[in-house]
Each structure stands twice: as C-alpha cells, then as structure tokens.
Design an enzyme around this catalytic site. Structure first.
Site, PDB file in Angstrom:
ATOM      1  N   TYR A  78     112.627  -2.677 143.813  1.00 21.23           N
ATOM      2  CA  TYR A  78     112.075  -3.846 143.608  1.00 21.23           C
ATOM      3  C   TYR A  78     112.073  -5.112 145.324  1.00 21.23           C
ATOM      4  O   TYR A  78     112.729  -4.210 146.104  1.00 21.23           O
ATOM      5  CB  TYR A  78     113.708  -4.773 142.757  1.00 21.23           C
ATOM      6  CG  TYR A  78     113.306  -4.717 141.863  1.00 21.23           C
ATOM      7  CD1 TYR A  78     112.939  -5.325 141.473  1.00 21.23           C
ATOM      8  CD2 TYR A  78     114.848  -4.458 141.288  1.00 21.23           C
ATOM      9  CE1 TYR A  78     112.436  -4.905 139.477  1.00 21.23           C
ATOM     10  CE2 TYR A  78     115.165  -4.016 139.748  1.00 21.23           C
ATOM     11  CZ  TYR A  78     113.777  -4.392 139.236  1.00 21.23           C
ATOM     12  OH  TYR A  78     113.727  -4.604 137.608  1.00 21.23           O
ATOM     13  N   GLU A  83     120.437  -6.895 138.782  1.00 22.71           N
ATOM     14  CA  GLU A  83     122.019  -7.853 138.709  1.00 22.71           C
ATOM     15  C   GLU A  83     122.036  -8.275 140.282  1.00 22.71           C
ATOM     16  O   GLU A  83     123.100  -8.004 140.631  1.00 22.71           O
ATOM     17  CB  GLU A  83     122.954  -6.486 138.140  1.00 22.71           C
ATOM     18  CG  GLU A  83     122.835  -6.213 136.857  1.00 22.71           C
ATOM     19  CD  GLU A  83     121.851  -5.301 136.101  1.00 22.71           C
ATOM     20  OE1 GLU A  83     120.778  -5.505 135.393  1.00 22.71           O
ATOM     21  OE2 GLU A  83     121.064  -4.374 137.042  1.00 22.71           O
ATOM     22  N   ASN A  95     108.591  -9.579 136.018  1.00 25.17           N
ATOM     23  CA  ASN A  95     109.801  -8.651 135.554  1.00 25.17           C
ATOM     24  C   ASN A  95     110.147  -8.828 134.037  1.00 25.17           C
ATOM     25  O   ASN A  95     111.161  -9.787 133.995  1.00 25.17           O
ATOM     26  CB  ASN A  95     110.448  -8.457 136.990  1.00 25.17           C
ATOM     27  CG  ASN A  95     111.911  -7.365 136.071  1.00 25.17           C
ATOM     28  OD1 ASN A  95     111.630  -5.845 136.128  1.00 25.17           O
ATOM     29  ND2 ASN A  95     112.935  -7.470 135.988  1.00 25.17           N
ATOM     30  N   GLU A  96     109.919  -8.301 133.676  1.00 26.08           N
ATOM     31  CA  GLU A  96     110.598  -8.166 132.063  1.00 26.08           C
ATOM     32  C   GLU A  96     110.823  -9.477 130.866  1.00 26.08           C
ATOM     33  O   GLU A  96     110.982 -10.315 130.843  1.00 26.08           O
ATOM     34  CB  GLU A  96     112.425  -7.646 132.487  1.00 26.08           C
ATOM     35  CG  GLU A  96     112.046  -6.293 132.381  1.00 26.08           C
ATOM     36  CD  GLU A  96     113.818  -5.717 132.319  1.00 26.08           C
ATOM     37  OE1 GLU A  96     114.568  -6.192 132.528  1.00 26.08           O
ATOM     38  OE2 GLU A  96     113.537  -5.047 131.874  1.00 26.08           O
ATOM     39  N   GLU A  98     112.193   2.176 133.282  1.00 26.67           N
ATOM     40  CA  GLU A  98     112.894   1.855 133.241  1.00 26.67           C
ATOM     41  C   GLU A  98     113.860   2.988 132.406  1.00 26.67           C
ATOM     42  O   GLU A  98     113.627   2.312 130.956  1.00 26.67           O
ATOM     43  CB  GLU A  98     113.710   0.475 133.366  1.00 26.67           C
ATOM     44  CG  GLU A  98     113.294  -0.013 134.882  1.00 26.67           C
ATOM     45  CD  GLU A  98     114.425  -1.670 134.661  1.00 26.67           C
ATOM     46  OE1 GLU A  98     114.816  -2.224 133.997  1.00 26.67           O
ATOM     47  OE2 GLU A  98     114.309  -2.534 135.451  1.00 26.67           O
ATOM     48  N   TYR A 100     125.919   2.238 139.642  1.00 29.59           N
ATOM     49  CA  TYR A 100     125.651   2.537 138.548  1.00 29.59           C
ATOM     50  C   TYR A 100     125.729   4.359 137.807  1.00 29.59           C
ATOM     51  O   TYR A 100     124.802   4.132 137.199  1.00 29.59           O
ATOM     52  CB  TYR A 100     124.157   1.996 138.934  1.00 29.59           C
ATOM     53  CG  TYR A 100     123.274   1.145 137.833  1.00 29.59           C
ATOM     54  CD1 TYR A 100     123.020   0.164 137.855  1.00 29.59           C
ATOM     55  CD2 TYR A 100     122.360   2.376 136.998  1.00 29.59           C
ATOM     56  CE1 TYR A 100     122.345  -0.339 136.920  1.00 29.59           C
ATOM     57  CE2 TYR A 100     121.750   1.720 135.918  1.00 29.59           C
ATOM     58  CZ  TYR A 100     121.656   0.355 135.666  1.00 29.59           C
ATOM     59  OH  TYR A 100     121.238  -0.690 134.856  1.00 29.59           O
TER      60      TYR A 100
END
Length: 619
Positions: free
Chosen positions: A78, A124, A175-176, A256, A323
C-alpha cells in the site's frame, strides 16, 4: 602438475529450488489459459502484504529477506497518500518515506511487487490513507480522483513497472470500492483514465473487493481485472465462482487472504488458526490461484497513524499492527510462518521440484517430449493426478519403451522409485484419487550414431496405471543450470542438519579457498547418482555404482584461490547420511592433505542468528 593438491571433505545442505524465467520483460494476463504470463510463460504468484510505512527503514531489508526466504515471489504494498502528503501540495519521499528505495530493496531481494496506490487504501491506517487536510474543504467528496497526488506518485512509479525494467507487475485502482456506500462508475472510469495516462497501456490494472455480490458489482469496472478477497471462514470454490462471474477468463486471484486480523482497544486479541491458514493456502495454490497473504508482516502504527472502525460504535485500532501475521511486529518468524513455508515448499518443491510450479505449466497434447517444450537437455517434470484410489501396489507402466531416459516417480512428494529406458518399464505405486503424480525425467544424452540418431527425450506417450491411461499432463521444463549460475540456490540456503531422504534433492556447501587453484578431482562416496556444479560450472554426472568413472575432474581455473568455492550437488536417488564429498589430488587416490567440514542444515529451520547462509567454520 597436481602434486600436493588438497584433498577436502565437504558436508552439504538441502536447498529449495528456484527457477529462472525468460529475460524478456513482460507481464500480462493469458485469458485463454486462465493465468498470468511473465516473460511469455505461465506464472503464479505467492505474495505477502508488507507496509513500509509501519516498519523502520533500517528493517526493510530484514523483513523482505525473510519473506523471500519463506518462499514468496512477490509482495503487496500500500502507498498511503497522507504519509507522503501530510501538507497539501508538499510531497515527502525521503527517509522512512523513500518508496523507491523500498522498491529497490525488494527488487534486489528477488521480490516482485503488487502496488496498491489507492488513493484510498483502508489498511486500518489513519483515514484510510486520505490526508486530513481534505476535510478542510467544504462539501468535500473524499473518495474522488486525487489527480495531483496520482500525477506525482504514478509518474514516480512508471519506471518501476516490470516491463520498464522494474519489479511492479500490477497496480490496483482504488481499493475495495464496492464496500463504500457509493456506487459511482464515473469515478472509477476517471481513475482508470488517470492510471492509464501515467502508467501506460501495458501494465495490469486490477480491483480488489470483498466476497459479496454488492461489493463485486460496485467495485469492478470493465478494463480493470477483478480480483476477490476472503479468509479462512469462506468456501474457496464459492468465492472463486463469484470472481468468475465478473472475470469469466483469466487467473484466479485472492488479493487479501487473511492470515490474521487487527486488534481494537478493549477487544480480545484477534488470532486466526495456523492450521486453517496453511490448509486453505495449500488448496488455493493447488488450484493454480495466485494468492496474497494479508498481512505477512504487519508492523506498528507509530505516532498517530492508526485507523479506527465504526460499526455499532467507534473502535480505535491499537498501536500494534502485529495482525497475528507470519512475521511478528518485531519481524520474528512464528509457527504460522513455518507452516506457510512448508506449504510453499510442498507446492514449489518436493526434493527436486516435486511440487506446484504452475506458472511453468504447459498442458500436453499428443507429444510430451522435450523439444516441444524448448527444453533440449537436463530435466523435465511431468505432472498429473491419480484417477482413482490405489491402496494396494499397482503397476505404473511405460508402454512401448516410452521413457527417455530415466524417470524418478513420486506421489504427493513421496518418492516411489524409478523407471528406466529399456530396463525398468514397470514399477508399483500407491495413493488416493486426486493425489499428485510427478515424473521427473532425466535426459541421459542422445544417440549420436546409426539409425536411432533421431532420439527424442522425455515421456514419449502416456503412462498406464493398472487399467487406466494417465492423461492431462502438465509439463515443467527445469532449467537448473541457470538457477545455479545465478547463485539462487546458494542464496536460498538456510536451516540445520537433517536426515537424507530418497528421491531428487539439491545440496549445497562451500569449499574454503586454500590460496591455490590447482586441478583436483571430486569423489562422492556413498552418493548414488546425480550432477555436480563447482562455482556455477556443471562438472557432469556421477554414478559410482555403475562406474567405471568414480571421480569428476575439476580444472584449476574453475576454482578460486581467494574466495570460497560454491559446490552444488543434485542427488537423484539417495544421498548418504554423512553428506560429504571428497576433493582429491588424483583420481581415486586417498592422499589426505587436510579436511574441512561444512555444516548441513535442515531447511525447516529458516532463520538463525543472521538472515544469511550459515555455513559454519571448520571443526
């Protein structure tokens, strides 16, 4: 003159096998064969997400190297707009924000890059990567084209595209977007135009959306390759069927695949079961899907960069972005990494290539021989699946003497035995329906005289298992010499001592320089059959049991008098437990001058005190 030449003893370590692709620079989608193509050859990526913005610059190389050593061939990155553009009109790409330096490190490490520049990234991350100064604008539409930012960023990225000599193989647009409340195709079309303007027509542009109809409908656009994302709580087949509704042809892609999850303040620590992750990853890779694991190394939300969620209430993301990922927040390998590494190892290799190199796959037609796959010498891997359960030993037959010249057979990576032209045309195998049957065929040299000079190599026809004719072969040309010449096998070395196994395996070690580079001879006591390379030069075959040759000649110019000499051994049948080879001053003589031992390592132990090849000092 060879007098006083040293006689040296080496112990060798088992290495993973890495393959060399073509020199031409292209990356595209093969819609006919439902795969990516890299340099004109089918390609499957195994990728992991890493956020340079969450990792100190000093550790970038460490993290990338560990990802590479786990078996990944790509990373997903990213680019947070607000990290580089905290102040409107000012762009910072220095220090910890030096994206091009990060890309260069990945390139040096051998990792391709899937770039996700947004302009919205979620992740996030604070405001999903959008700069807070946007909120000062009245009536702002936050997910809007961001033309100035994209002009700066994409102009920097264009030289890094794979076809331009860099390592970026694909670029995500937005993105999404399908999970956003809007469903604005004009916005996506505008972004599409901007990306093409600054990156050109050749790069693959793609979208990523969640596993629902609404998300895929609103997040996809004609001209942008539609990929999907999902985790271990999802049915793989159903998810990829949904992707196929939007992309009827082309590669299956999970952009993902969730190896873990994020934490919010006040919530229980999130974790995703390692067994589920490794099992599902293996299933997707076996299907030929390209997979990116999110996250592979999460890092830390330093300063004020953490994001937040708001569903029934506001929930702030904690400072750690560990994560529950394969690499911990501090960059330490976890049990999850080891499990994932084992999945990748089983997919890419079983000993010598008994695994899932599906990017090299060539579906066979009537002819299975070497020349049709442009593999004239060395080795070829043929793969199919067992058509039924064979619990009892069942004959595997090569009709009409159709193996040219030796075949090493495995089922699900477990070595079963060998077949040989003219002498061993039948062997027994066992297994379950759907098990992977691999036939590694060795070209032992073509006939050079007489009526049989037209000597084709490989499998000259289908094999028969009991009463079943085996078909639907995938063919993998194995260019081991080029891999050795590039030093990839030495670079991939790691681990601790392990037991020798049956079947094809590659071993490597180092012969310490003595200050001399004289002619010598290498002898392989206890080894069975294979090839030896010294400093990237293929010395030829060894086969002491069949003889009469018992040693291989090593000319002095092949050796370095000042630097360690890299030794690579491909053992096709069985290595001895000692895994030592002998360097002698003459053929079959045992005038020992001195001995060196080089430690061998188990590849299941990837990382030691340092992230490099750990050949220890002499005993």
């Amino acid at each position: 003159m060879k007098s006083q030449t040293t006689f040296v003893l080496l112990s060798l370590c088992l290495l993973p096998i890495i393959f060399v692709l073509a020199d031409s620079r292209s990356f595209s989608i093969d819609y006919k064969n439902n795969c990516f193509q890299k340099d004109g050859k089918p390609f499957q990526y195994i990728s992991g997400s890493i956020h340079y913005s969450r990792i100190p610059r000093e550790y970038w190389k460490d993290r990338l190297l560990k990802m590479y050593m786990t078996g990944l061939n790509a990373i997903q990155v990213y680019v947070p707009w607000n990290f580089h553009g905290t102040v409107q009109g000012v762009f910072n790409f220095a220090g910890d924000r030096d994206l091009e330096y990060f890309l260069n490190l990945a390139n040096q490490t051998g990792l391709l890059v899937i770039l996700r520049p947004g302009p919205y990234i979620c992740a996030e991350w604070e405001m999903g990567g959008l700069p807070a100064w946007l909120l000062q604008k009245p009536n702002i539409i936050l997910r809007s084209p961001a033309s100035e930012w994209l002009a700066v960023l994409l102009t920097k990225m264009r030289p890094w595209l794979y076809q331009n000599g860099g390592n970026i193989i694909s670029v995500q647009v937005e993105n999404e977007y399908g999970s956003y409340f809007a469903c604005d195709y004009n916005y996506m079309r505008h972004l599409h135009t901007l990306f093409r303007l600054f990156l050109g027509e050749d790069v693959i542009l793609f979208t990523t959306d969640g596993n629902t109809d609404k998300e895929m409908i609103c997040g996809t656009l004609e001209g942008l390759y539609a990929t999907i994302d999902f985790g271990t709580d999802t049915n793989i087949t159903a998810a990829f069927i949904r992707q196929r509704r939007f992309e009827p042809k082309g590669p299956l892609v999970n952009s993902e695949f969730y190896t873990g999850w994020l934490d919010h303040w006040g919530d229980k620590h999130a974790s995703v079961d390692t067994v589920k992750v490794s099992k599902m990853l293996g299933e997707m890779l076996s299907m030929g899907a390209s997979v990116n694991m999110y996250m592979f190394e999460g890092g830390t939300n330093f300063g004020y960069w953490n994001g937040a969620d708001h569903d029934s209430r506001f929930r702030s993301v904690v400072t750690s972005y560990d994560y529950n990922a394969p690499l911990s927040e501090a960059g330490d390998p976890t049990d999850k990494l080891l499990a994932i590494r084992d999945v990748i190892k089983n997919m890419w290799i079983y000993g010598l290539g008994f695994g899932g190199w599906s990017w090299l796959s060539v579906k066979a037609g009537l002819s299975l021989c070497y020349v049709n796959c442009v593999q004239y010498y060395g080795f070829m891997l043929y793969r199919t699946t067992l058509p039924r359960n064979v619990p009892e030993p069942t004959p595997l037959i090569s009709p009409l003497n159709g193996i040219h010249d030796r075949a090493y057979v495995s089922v699900n990576g477990v070595y079963q035995g060998l077949m040989e032209r003219d002498t061993a045309l039948v062997m027994n195998v066992t297994g379950q329906q759907g098990d992977q049957l691999d036939i590694l065929v060795e070209n032992m040299g073509r006939v050079n005289f007489g009526s049989y000079i037209n000597d084709k190599k490989g499998l000259l026809g289908n094999l028969i298992l009991g009463n079943d004719v085996l078909t639907d072969w995938s063919i993998y040309p194995l260019d081991i010499d080029t891999a050795v010449a590039n030093g990839w096998l030495q670079a991939a070395h790691s681990g601790s001592a392990m037991e020798a196994g049956d079947g094809p395996m590659i071993y490597s070690g180092t012969l310490k320089s003595t200050g001399l580079a004289w002619d010598t001879f290498v002898k392989l006591n206890g080894w069975t059959k294979g090839q030896v390379w010294v400093n990237e030069v293929n010395l030829g075959r060894y086969w002491p049991q069949r003889g009469p040759q018992q040693t291989l000649y090593v000319p002095g110019p092949f050796l370095s008098a000042t630097q360690p000499n890299n030794i690579t051994v491909l053992e096709l049948e069985r290595a001895p437990s000692h895994r030592r080879i002998l360097f002698m001053d003459r053929p079959q003589k045992k005038n020992l001058f001195f001995l060196y031992f080089v430690s061998a390592y188990d590849p299941s132990e990837l990382f030691g005190p340092c992230c490099c090849c750990r050949l220890c000092s002499k005993l």
